[in-house]
Every structure is written in structure tokens, then in C-alpha cells.
Design an enzyme around this catalytic site. Structure first.
Site, PDB file in Angstrom:
ATOM      1  N   LYS A  57       0.829  -1.217   0.000  1.00  6.51           N
ATOM      2  CA  LYS A  57       0.000   0.000   0.000  1.00  6.51           C
ATOM      3  C   LYS A  57       0.861   1.264   0.000  1.00  6.51           C
ATOM      4  CE  LYS A  57      -2.101  -1.004   3.856  1.00  6.51           C
ATOM      5  NZ  LYS A  57      -1.468  -2.277   4.259  1.00  6.51           N
ATOM      6  N   ARG A  72      11.401  -0.358  12.608  1.00  2.92           N
ATOM      7  CA  ARG A  72      10.011  -0.348  13.088  1.00  2.92           C
ATOM      8  C   ARG A  72       9.811  -1.476  14.089  1.00  2.92           C
ATOM      9  NH1 ARG A  72       5.605   0.747   8.366  1.00  2.92           N
ATOM     10  NH2 ARG A  72       4.390  -0.588   9.745  1.00  2.92           N
ATOM     11  N   ARG A 112      -9.731   0.664   8.134  1.00  5.68           N
ATOM     12  CA  ARG A 112      -9.289  -0.691   8.489  1.00  5.68           C
ATOM     13  C   ARG A 112     -10.337  -1.461   9.269  1.00  5.68           C
ATOM     14  NH1 ARG A 112      -3.429   0.480   8.163  1.00  5.68           N
ATOM     15  NH2 ARG A 112      -2.246  -1.433   8.406  1.00  5.68           N
ATOM     16  N   ARG A 154      -0.318  -8.875  13.384  1.00  4.64           N
ATOM     17  CA  ARG A 154      -0.902  -7.879  12.466  1.00  4.64           C
ATOM     18  C   ARG A 154      -1.715  -8.565  11.374  1.00  4.64           C
ATOM     19  NH1 ARG A 154       4.347  -4.824  10.677  1.00  4.64           N
ATOM     20  NH2 ARG A 154       2.978  -3.665   9.289  1.00  4.64           N
ATOM     21  N   ARG A 170      11.921  -5.827   5.415  1.00  6.17           N
ATOM     22  CA  ARG A 170      11.898  -4.403   5.762  1.00  6.17           C
ATOM     23  C   ARG A 170      12.407  -4.193   7.190  1.00  6.17           C
ATOM     24  NH1 ARG A 170       6.319  -1.137   5.500  1.00  6.17           N
ATOM     25  NH2 ARG A 170       5.878  -2.388   7.349  1.00  6.17           N
TER      26      ARG A 170
END
Ligand code: B4P
Length: 194
Positions: free
Chosen positions: A14, A134, A89, A145, A128
Site C-alpha cells: 500500500k 520499526r 481498516r 498484524r 523491511r
């Protein structure tokens, strides 16, 4: 005005695709993930509250997220349109967005759902995580998640499907190929500016 929702699981692309869409179609980008991370890094009260959820791979409460969005739309009265990335969401967020846009005499025109197999999502986010710093890109949190997405976010697709606005796009090809597939759908509504 043209308003687009980019929909998909964590790691479906996204954020990556939003950058291309924003520059090609001159839309304003609203990413609730980016907005929340900004609040967290500035250690605002909202950010401190949101961090508790984000670090566990859970969605931040609806009222917190919805409250952030309205002001962002008002900040851009001359916008050609908006791309909503990672929002809505949940079904209550989708209903709130419809009401908000109706109040501003506009609506969501198109919802593009990026479809990527779960093993590829996990691979991308772990990769990532090696550089992002993160705290939610760890194996344990990624699994949560994806669970949260399947339970609370996937039903949002049905909400937009019932309105005839949902289109599915394969998201596990290269970034450029995926962008071409997304563009084919957007071009039905809006011409590129670049
Ligand atoms: P987000 O920031 O929205 O993060 P995300 O779902 O992981 O997607 P992102 O856009 O970052 O990654 P992308 O798929 O582009 O949300 C983070 C957290 O914030 C949530 O868990 C939640 O706690 C909170 N939150 C945000 N919005 C909320 C809301 N509305 N309500 C409640 N809570 C909310 O890319 C992932 C990786 O894949 C990248 O490294 C990229 O380079 C790579 N990639 C992308 N496309 C690829 C391709 N085609 N091939 C190979 N790699 C690719």
C-alpha cells in the site's frame, strides 16, 4: 474530485504503491500508519496511546484514527482527490469515512485491493524489518498484524463490494507491474498528470 482507497494486508504494498499513484495522478496521500508513526515519534499524548497498540500488532482504536483524518482532508481544500492508504481498516472506520466525505459533498469512487499470499507478506515485512527500525516489523508482531487484518480489516472489503466499488489487483508481481495493474483501474476515472 476523485477519492481512492488502497486496501490490503500489512506488507501488501500500500505505502509503496501510494507513492507512485500520488506522483502520477497528483492526489493527496493520507496514510494513517504514517500519521500515527509521526505522533509516536513526537511523543504526543495520541502517539503515546497509539504506540501501545501498534507495538502489539493491534489496530489503534477507531475514534483515535477517525479524529485524525477529518483535519487532514480539511487541510487540502484544493486537492484533486485523496488516496487513503491503510484507512479504513474496520467497518466503523469505513462508515465514518463515508459520512465525513458526504458532509464534504464527495465520496469514495474506487477501492483497489492488493492481493498477496501470506508467506510473501511475512517475507517482505521481515526484510523491511532488517533496516526499518520499526518495532512492529518483528516476526511475532507481524503474525499478530496479519491475524488482526483477517479478523477486522478483511470485512471492509465486503462493505465496499456491496457498494460496487471494489476491484481486486494482484500484488505479488514486481512493484512496476503492480503499479501498471493499479493504473489500469484508476485510468477509468482519472487521467495521469505525468
Ligand atoms: P501501516 O503503516 O499502514 O503499515 P502496513 O500495513 O505494514 O503497510 P505498509 O504500507 O507500511 O507496507 P507496504 O505494504 O507498502 O500500519 C502500521 C500499524 O499502524 C498497524 O499495524 C496499526 O497498528 C496502525 N494503524 C495504521 N492505520 C490504522 C487504522 N486505520 N486503524 C487502526 N490502526 C491503524 O510494504 C511492505 C514492504 O514490502 C516494503 O518493504 C516494500 O518495499 C515491500 N514491497 C512492496 N511492494 C513489493 C513488491 N511488489 N515486491 C516486493 N516487495 C514489495
Amino acid at each position: 474530485m476523485f477519492n481512492l482507497v488502497l486496501f490490503g494486508a500489512p506488507g501488501s504494498g500500500k505505502g509503496t504503491q501510494s507513492e507512485n499513484i500520488v506522483s502520477t495522478y497528483s492526489l493527496q496521500h493520507i496514510s494513517t500508519g504514517d500519521l500515527l508513526r509521526d505522533e509516536v515519534s513526537r511523543q504526543t499524548p495520541l502517539g503515546t496511546e497509539a504506540k501501545k497498540y501498534m507495538d502489539q500488532g493491534m489496530l489503534v482504536p477507531d475514534e483515535v484514527v477517525i479524529g485524525m483524518i477529518s483535519g487532514k482532508i480539511d487541510d487540502q481544500p484544493e486537492a484533486r482527490g485523496f488516496i487513503f492508504d491503510g484507512f479504513p481498516r474496520t467497518k466503523p472506520q469505513a462508515e465514518a469515512l463515508d459520512k465525513l466525505l458526504e458532509f464534504k459533498n464527495t465520496k469514495i469512487h474506487l477501492v483497489l485491493a492488493l492481493e498477496v499470499p501470506e508467506n510473501e507478506l511475512i517475507k517482505r515485512l521481515l526484510s523491511r524489518g532488517e533496516t526499518s527500525g520499526r518495532s512492529d516489523d518483528t516476526e511475532e508482531v507481524i503474525t499478530k498484524r496479519i491475524k488482526e487484518y483477517n479478523a477486522k480489516t478483511q470485512p471492509v472489503a465486503n462493505y465496499y463490494n456491496a457498494q460496487g466499488k471494489l476491484e481486486h489487483v494482484t500484488g505479488d508481481h514486481t512493484i512496476a507491474e503492480t503499479f501498471r495493474s493499479l493504473s489500469k483501474q484508476i485510468n477509468k476515472y482519472l487521467l495521469p498528470v505525468t
